[in-house]
Motif scaffolding. Sequence first.
Motif, PDB file in Angstrom:
ATOM      1  N   UNK A  61       0.851  -1.180   0.000  1.00  0.00           N
ATOM      2  CA  UNK A  61       0.000   0.000   0.000  1.00  0.00           C
ATOM      3  C   UNK A  61       0.885   1.228   0.000  1.00  0.00           C
ATOM      4  N   UNK A  62       0.633   2.112  -0.975  1.00  0.00           N
ATOM      5  CA  UNK A  62       1.403   3.341  -1.089  1.00  0.00           C
ATOM      6  C   UNK A  62       0.445   4.520  -1.244  1.00  0.00           C
ATOM      7  N   UNK A  94      14.794  16.221   0.857  1.00  0.00           N
ATOM      8  CA  UNK A  94      14.677  14.768   0.851  1.00  0.00           C
ATOM      9  C   UNK A  94      13.233  14.372   0.564  1.00  0.00           C
ATOM     10  N   UNK A  95      13.079  13.367  -0.263  1.00  0.00           N
ATOM     11  CA  UNK A  95      11.759  12.792  -0.523  1.00  0.00           C
ATOM     12  C   UNK A  95      11.675  11.462   0.207  1.00  0.00           C
ATOM     13  N   UNK A  96      10.663  11.332   1.051  1.00  0.00           N
ATOM     14  CA  UNK A  96      10.476  10.107   1.830  1.00  0.00           C
ATOM     15  C   UNK A  96       9.191   9.430   1.384  1.00  0.00           C
ATOM     16  N   UNK A  97       9.318   8.309   0.720  1.00  0.00           N
ATOM     17  CA  UNK A  97       8.151   7.616   0.174  1.00  0.00           C
ATOM     18  C   UNK A  97       7.860   6.371   1.014  1.00  0.00           C
ATOM     19  N   UNK A  98       6.679   6.338   1.641  1.00  0.00           N
ATOM     20  CA  UNK A  98       6.356   5.195   2.504  1.00  0.00           C
ATOM     21  C   UNK A  98       5.696   4.054   1.736  1.00  0.00           C
ATOM     22  N   UNK A  99       5.799   2.889   2.331  1.00  0.00           N
ATOM     23  CA  UNK A  99       5.155   1.700   1.761  1.00  0.00           C
ATOM     24  C   UNK A  99       4.794   0.754   2.898  1.00  0.00           C
ATOM     25  N   UNK A 139       8.196   0.119   4.966  1.00  0.00           N
ATOM     26  CA  UNK A 139       9.516   0.611   4.578  1.00  0.00           C
ATOM     27  C   UNK A 139       9.375   2.023   4.033  1.00  0.00           C
ATOM     28  N   UNK A 140      10.505   2.696   3.935  1.00  0.00           N
ATOM     29  CA  UNK A 140      10.535   4.047   3.389  1.00  0.00           C
ATOM     30  C   UNK A 140      11.691   4.168   2.424  1.00  0.00           C
ATOM     31  N   UNK A 153       8.787 -13.009 -10.631  1.00  0.00           N
ATOM     32  CA  UNK A 153       7.651 -12.163 -10.989  1.00  0.00           C
ATOM     33  C   UNK A 153       7.610 -10.892 -10.167  1.00  0.00           C
ATOM     34  N   UNK A 154       7.300  -9.817 -10.824  1.00  0.00           N
ATOM     35  CA  UNK A 154       7.063  -8.552 -10.147  1.00  0.00           C
ATOM     36  C   UNK A 154       5.613  -8.163 -10.369  1.00  0.00           C
ATOM     37  N   UNK A 155       4.890  -7.921  -9.290  1.00  0.00           N
ATOM     38  CA  UNK A 155       3.496  -7.495  -9.386  1.00  0.00           C
ATOM     39  C   UNK A 155       3.427  -6.023  -9.026  1.00  0.00           C
ATOM     40  N   UNK A 156       3.111  -5.210 -10.026  1.00  0.00           N
ATOM     41  CA  UNK A 156       3.078  -3.769  -9.840  1.00  0.00           C
ATOM     42  C   UNK A 156       1.719  -3.327  -9.325  1.00  0.00           C
ATOM     43  N   UNK A 157       1.732  -2.503  -8.257  1.00  0.00           N
ATOM     44  CA  UNK A 157       0.523  -1.837  -7.812  1.00  0.00           C
ATOM     45  C   UNK A 157       0.399  -0.504  -8.525  1.00  0.00           C
ATOM     46  N   UNK A 158      -0.321   0.412  -7.914  1.00  0.00           N
ATOM     47  CA  UNK A 158      -0.537   1.723  -8.545  1.00  0.00           C
ATOM     48  C   UNK A 158       0.598   2.682  -8.288  1.00  0.00           C
ATOM     49  N   UNK A 159       1.404   2.420  -7.250  1.00  0.00           N
ATOM     50  CA  UNK A 159       2.558   3.263  -6.989  1.00  0.00           C
ATOM     51  C   UNK A 159       2.212   4.633  -6.440  1.00  0.00           C
ATOM     52  N   UNK A 160       3.256   5.424  -6.205  1.00  0.00           N
ATOM     53  CA  UNK A 160       3.128   6.807  -5.737  1.00  0.00           C
ATOM     54  C   UNK A 160       3.659   7.739  -6.812  1.00  0.00           C
TER      55      UNK A 160
END
Lengths: 117, 114
Positions: free
Chosen positions: B5-6, B17-22, B71-72, B101-108
């Motif tokens: 979830x992002x 700094x850009x901090x992207x959470x997951x 994670x960030x 396999x990589x399963x892509x979500x919608x991302x940020x």
Amino acid sequence: GAVVSQHPSWVICKSGTSVKIECRSLDFQATTMFWYRQFPKQSLMLMATSNEGSKATYEQGVEKDKFLINHASLTLSTLTVTSAHPEDSSFYICSASRTGGGYNEQFFGPGTRLTVL
Amino acid sequence: DAKTTQPPSMDCAEGRAANLPCNHSTISGNEYVYWYRQIHSQGPQYIIHGLKNNETNEMASLIITEDRKSSTLILPHATLRDTAVYYCIVRSNAGGTSYGKLTFGQGTILTVHP
């Protein structure tokens, strides 16, 4: 290192024709390559997994007779969209998996934009 | 593979700094956390990955909580060229039918502004 190329970068074709897209790993050998499709404003969707020398494994809902995949060598996989229709217009992206020596990374090509008229 | 979830979008000022959470609360013991980004109309670009320890490379740092449920991704000094969709993906590096396999979500969608 770890460069993946795709050719062509874009293609426009008439409805009913077939289009072949090539994916090459330029500086490493890839026993496994993956093909994705991405519609506008959507995320990547995995279409199939391609293993060198064997048949591709398709994701549920992907027509294997329409999207032909050939992985004839460790550096080349091809995707052929047969009898293309406008709804097949999309951004097609391949990736190649580099394994061994503790690696298991996927590197992506730049994508091919297909427009079917 | 576990789902992530992002936040759908974030803004960041250039140079900051850009901090992207997951969030990946259902991650299992053998699953790694991978980050990719996709600049408009290009293929995804690998950024970094980790299992449980924090990781740093020339592009970014990855901070994984001790319980591994989140994670960030940190871009220490964001530039305009860092504007992209950032994908957090968890993936097993074990064998089997899902191998690789990589399963892509919608991302940020990260937008870096001047």
